[in-house]
Design an enzyme around this catalytic site. Structure first.
Site, PDB file in Angstrom:
ATOM      1  N   ASN A 136       3.562   4.615 -11.873  1.00 52.81           N
ATOM      2  CA  ASN A 136       2.223   4.695 -12.457  1.00 52.81           C
ATOM      3  C   ASN A 136       1.117   4.695 -11.405  1.00 52.81           C
ATOM      4  O   ASN A 136       0.070   5.306 -11.620  1.00 52.81           O
ATOM      5  CB  ASN A 136       2.045   3.501 -13.410  1.00 52.81           C
ATOM      6  CG  ASN A 136       0.592   3.259 -13.761  1.00 52.81           C
ATOM      7  OD1 ASN A 136       0.021   3.978 -14.575  1.00 52.81           O
ATOM      8  ND2 ASN A 136      -0.024   2.260 -13.125  1.00 52.81           N
ATOM      9  N   ASP A 161       0.860  -1.186   0.000  1.00 55.74           N
ATOM     10  CA  ASP A 161       0.000   0.000   0.000  1.00 55.74           C
ATOM     11  C   ASP A 161       0.894   1.233   0.000  1.00 55.74           C
ATOM     12  O   ASP A 161       1.548   1.542   1.003  1.00 55.74           O
ATOM     13  CB  ASP A 161      -0.904  -0.028   1.243  1.00 55.74           C
ATOM     14  CG  ASP A 161      -1.843   1.171   1.285  1.00 55.74           C
ATOM     15  OD1 ASP A 161      -1.692   2.091   0.447  1.00 55.74           O
ATOM     16  OD2 ASP A 161      -2.723   1.179   2.159  1.00 55.74           O
ATOM     17  N   LYS A 211       0.040  15.956  -9.814  1.00 55.44           N
ATOM     18  CA  LYS A 211       0.467  15.663 -11.188  1.00 55.44           C
ATOM     19  C   LYS A 211       1.371  16.767 -11.754  1.00 55.44           C
ATOM     20  O   LYS A 211       2.253  16.485 -12.569  1.00 55.44           O
ATOM     21  CB  LYS A 211      -0.758  15.419 -12.079  1.00 55.44           C
ATOM     22  CG  LYS A 211      -1.555  14.160 -11.688  1.00 55.44           C
ATOM     23  CD  LYS A 211      -0.707  12.891 -11.792  1.00 55.44           C
ATOM     24  CE  LYS A 211      -1.494  11.621 -11.538  1.00 55.44           C
ATOM     25  NZ  LYS A 211      -0.670  10.410 -11.612  1.00 55.44           N
ATOM     26  N   TYR A 232      -5.478  16.618  -6.964  1.00 51.10           N
ATOM     27  CA  TYR A 232      -4.950  15.746  -8.032  1.00 51.10           C
ATOM     28  C   TYR A 232      -3.971  16.526  -8.901  1.00 51.10           C
ATOM     29  O   TYR A 232      -2.868  16.049  -9.204  1.00 51.10           O
ATOM     30  CB  TYR A 232      -6.128  15.203  -8.852  1.00 51.10           C
ATOM     31  CG  TYR A 232      -5.746  14.173  -9.892  1.00 51.10           C
ATOM     32  CD1 TYR A 232      -5.288  12.909  -9.519  1.00 51.10           C
ATOM     33  CD2 TYR A 232      -5.868  14.439 -11.258  1.00 51.10           C
ATOM     34  CE1 TYR A 232      -4.952  11.954 -10.471  1.00 51.10           C
ATOM     35  CE2 TYR A 232      -5.545  13.490 -12.213  1.00 51.10           C
ATOM     36  CZ  TYR A 232      -5.086  12.245 -11.822  1.00 51.10           C
ATOM     37  OH  TYR A 232      -4.757  11.302 -12.780  1.00 51.10           O
TER      38      TYR A 232
HETATM   39  N1  LIG Z   1      -7.325   6.789 -16.548  1.00 51.40           N
HETATM   40  C1  LIG Z   1      -7.108   8.068 -16.856  1.00 51.40           C
HETATM   41  O1  LIG Z   1      -7.933   8.743 -17.479  1.00 51.40           O
HETATM   42  C2  LIG Z   1      -5.804   8.704 -16.485  1.00 51.40           C
HETATM   43  C3  LIG Z   1      -5.453   9.905 -17.107  1.00 51.40           C
HETATM   44  C4  LIG Z   1      -4.244  10.516 -16.765  1.00 51.40           C
HETATM   45  C5  LIG Z   1      -3.416   9.930 -15.847  1.00 51.40           C
HETATM   46  N2  LIG Z   1      -3.792   8.751 -15.243  1.00 51.40           N
HETATM   47  C6  LIG Z   1      -2.880   8.186 -14.260  1.00 51.40           C
HETATM   48  O2  LIG Z   1      -2.545   6.884 -14.657  1.00 51.40           O
HETATM   49  C7  LIG Z   1      -2.145   6.125 -13.520  1.00 51.40           C
HETATM   50  C8  LIG Z   1      -2.805   4.751 -13.554  1.00 51.40           C
HETATM   51  O3  LIG Z   1      -4.205   4.912 -13.436  1.00 51.40           O
HETATM   52  P1  LIG Z   1      -5.257   3.998 -14.204  1.00 51.40           P
HETATM   53  O4  LIG Z   1      -6.056   4.906 -15.033  1.00 51.40           O
HETATM   54  O5  LIG Z   1      -4.601   2.829 -14.800  1.00 51.40           O
HETATM   55  O6  LIG Z   1      -6.201   3.601 -12.970  1.00 51.40           O
HETATM   56  P2  LIG Z   1      -6.594   2.209 -12.290  1.00 51.40           P
HETATM   57  O7  LIG Z   1      -6.999   1.227 -13.317  1.00 51.40           O
HETATM   58  O8  LIG Z   1      -7.554   2.593 -11.229  1.00 51.40           O
HETATM   59  O9  LIG Z   1      -5.222   1.732 -11.644  1.00 51.40           O
HETATM   60  C9  LIG Z   1      -4.641   2.387 -10.579  1.00 51.40           C
HETATM   61  C10 LIG Z   1      -3.496   1.533 -10.070  1.00 51.40           C
HETATM   62  O10 LIG Z   1      -2.867   2.220  -8.971  1.00 51.40           O
HETATM   63  C11 LIG Z   1      -2.784   1.332  -7.866  1.00 51.40           C
HETATM   64  N3  LIG Z   1      -2.932   2.041  -6.597  1.00 51.40           N
HETATM   65  C12 LIG Z   1      -3.873   2.969  -6.259  1.00 51.40           C
HETATM   66  N4  LIG Z   1      -3.760   3.300  -4.960  1.00 51.40           N
HETATM   67  C13 LIG Z   1      -2.710   2.565  -4.468  1.00 51.40           C
HETATM   68  C14 LIG Z   1      -2.103   2.437  -3.186  1.00 51.40           C
HETATM   69  N5  LIG Z   1      -2.574   3.108  -2.119  1.00 51.40           N
HETATM   70  N6  LIG Z   1      -1.069   1.597  -3.055  1.00 51.40           N
HETATM   71  C15 LIG Z   1      -0.602   0.882  -4.116  1.00 51.40           C
HETATM   72  N7  LIG Z   1      -1.130   0.950  -5.333  1.00 51.40           N
HETATM   73  C16 LIG Z   1      -2.184   1.774  -5.511  1.00 51.40           C
HETATM   74  C17 LIG Z   1      -3.952   0.361  -8.052  1.00 51.40           C
HETATM   75  O11 LIG Z   1      -3.666  -0.873  -7.411  1.00 51.40           O
HETATM   76  P3  LIG Z   1      -4.502  -1.457  -6.151  1.00 51.40           P
HETATM   77  O12 LIG Z   1      -5.883  -0.892  -6.225  1.00 51.40           O
HETATM   78  O13 LIG Z   1      -4.411  -2.938  -6.322  1.00 51.40           O
HETATM   79  O14 LIG Z   1      -3.752  -0.959  -4.972  1.00 51.40           O
HETATM   80  C18 LIG Z   1      -3.975   0.188  -9.563  1.00 51.40           C
HETATM   81  O15 LIG Z   1      -3.099  -0.833  -9.962  1.00 51.40           O
HETATM   82  C19 LIG Z   1      -2.504   6.973 -12.305  1.00 51.40           C
HETATM   83  O16 LIG Z   1      -1.349   7.612 -11.815  1.00 51.40           O
HETATM   84  C20 LIG Z   1      -3.459   8.014 -12.875  1.00 51.40           C
HETATM   85  O17 LIG Z   1      -3.447   9.211 -12.139  1.00 51.40           O
HETATM   86  C21 LIG Z   1      -4.948   8.135 -15.551  1.00 51.40           C
END
Ligand SMILES: NC(=O)c1ccc[n+]([C@@H]2O[C@H](COP(=O)([O-])OP(=O)(O)OC[C@H]3O[C@@H](n4cnc5c(N)ncnc54)[C@H](OP(=O)(O)O)[C@@H]3O)[C@@H](O)[C@H]2O)c1
Length: 234
Positions: free
Chosen positions: A87, A60, A156, A152
């Protein structure tokens, strides 16, 4: 060169899962991590048919101990790290008066403290070896801010600052760092967004972007890549 290795945080879901699986397909040894044990198990099961080897570690990253345990795991399992993908991230979108101390602590830790400490642990080895790539997943919310995005966007924007320094410190030693700033990517994080998934950026686009920068010639780098949805311009 021996087997290439990567650490991809947040690899239980979305972007991280796609990137980790893509690197495994190329033969990398990949350390995958997240909080959800069952998703780490299913990743390992799928990884068995791939060319590379997956190692998992549940942590975590909102806690100091979680981050430290991941750093210990990296030191135990990966002789070196060729690619670090910072990520893992959380998203809280709300007017500033609605944000809690816990929201603040959690987002600052997962989105910023973890990338900072992991880079601090991993960059020195890359510099010593004269190669390596650190990828930080920022966001369009790290290039502009809107009502509700304060916390957020703070994380970022700051991640881009970290990236700039990592690149400046790594470059003289052949180490690259870059940030990707995507708009909506089709993952569970934005499942409630008012845009159909098919009209979002796909997780495969993030994998392609990482491969593109990785495969540039040794003296070429793109410090930041803004990747937006076509719909954001209409
Ligand atoms: N999706 C978008 O539109 C978007 C756009 C721009 C940037 N991003 C960025 O892309 C990255 C990945 O996001 P995603 O879109 O792939 O979202 P996602 O599918 O919700 O994945 C988020 C990942 O982060 C992990 N995570 C979250 N909180 C955590 C914690 N406390 N400890 C350890 N791991 C944690 C989650 O793992 P667990 O839940 O298993 O812990 C999961 O593997 C993020 O940094 C997000 O800000 C996303």
């Amino acid at each position: 060169m021996g087997v290439l290795t990567a650490l991809v945080t947040g690899s239980t879901s979305g972007i991280g899962r796609e990137v980790a699986m893509g690197l495994l397909e190329e033969g990398y040894t990949v350390l995958v991590t997240g909080r959800r044990h069952e998703l780490l198990e299913s990743f390992l099961a799928e990884a068995r048919s791939k060319k590379g080897k997956a190692i998992s570690h549940a942590a975590d990253l909102s806690t100091d101990e979680g981050i430290r345990s991941l750093i210990r795991k990296v030191r135990e399992e990966l002789p070196r790290v060729d690619i670090l993908v910072n990520n893992a991230g959380g998203l809280v979108f709300a007017p500033i008066e609605k944000l809690t101390d816990k929201d603040y602590e959690t987002l600052m830790s997962v989105n910023l403290r973890a990338p900072f400490l992991l880079s601090q642990a991993i960059l020195p080895g890359m510099k010593e070896r004269g190669s390596g790539l650190i990828v930080n997943i920022s966001s369009v919310a790290g290039t502009e801010a809107w009502a509700g995005s304060s916390l957020y966007s703070m994380t970022k924007f700051a991640l881009r600052g970290l990236t700039g320094s990592l690149l400046a410190e790594g470059a003289p030693h052949g180490v690259k760092a870059f940030a990707i700033c995507p708009g909506y990517v089709a993952t569970p994080m934005v499942s409630g967004a008012p845009v159909p998934e098919a009209e979002m950026i796909q997780t495969s686009d993030i994998l392609k972007t990482i491969r593109y920068v990785r495969d540039l010639s040794p003296y070429a780098v793109s410090p930041e890549i803004l990747l937006n949805r076509l719909g954001a311009f209409s």
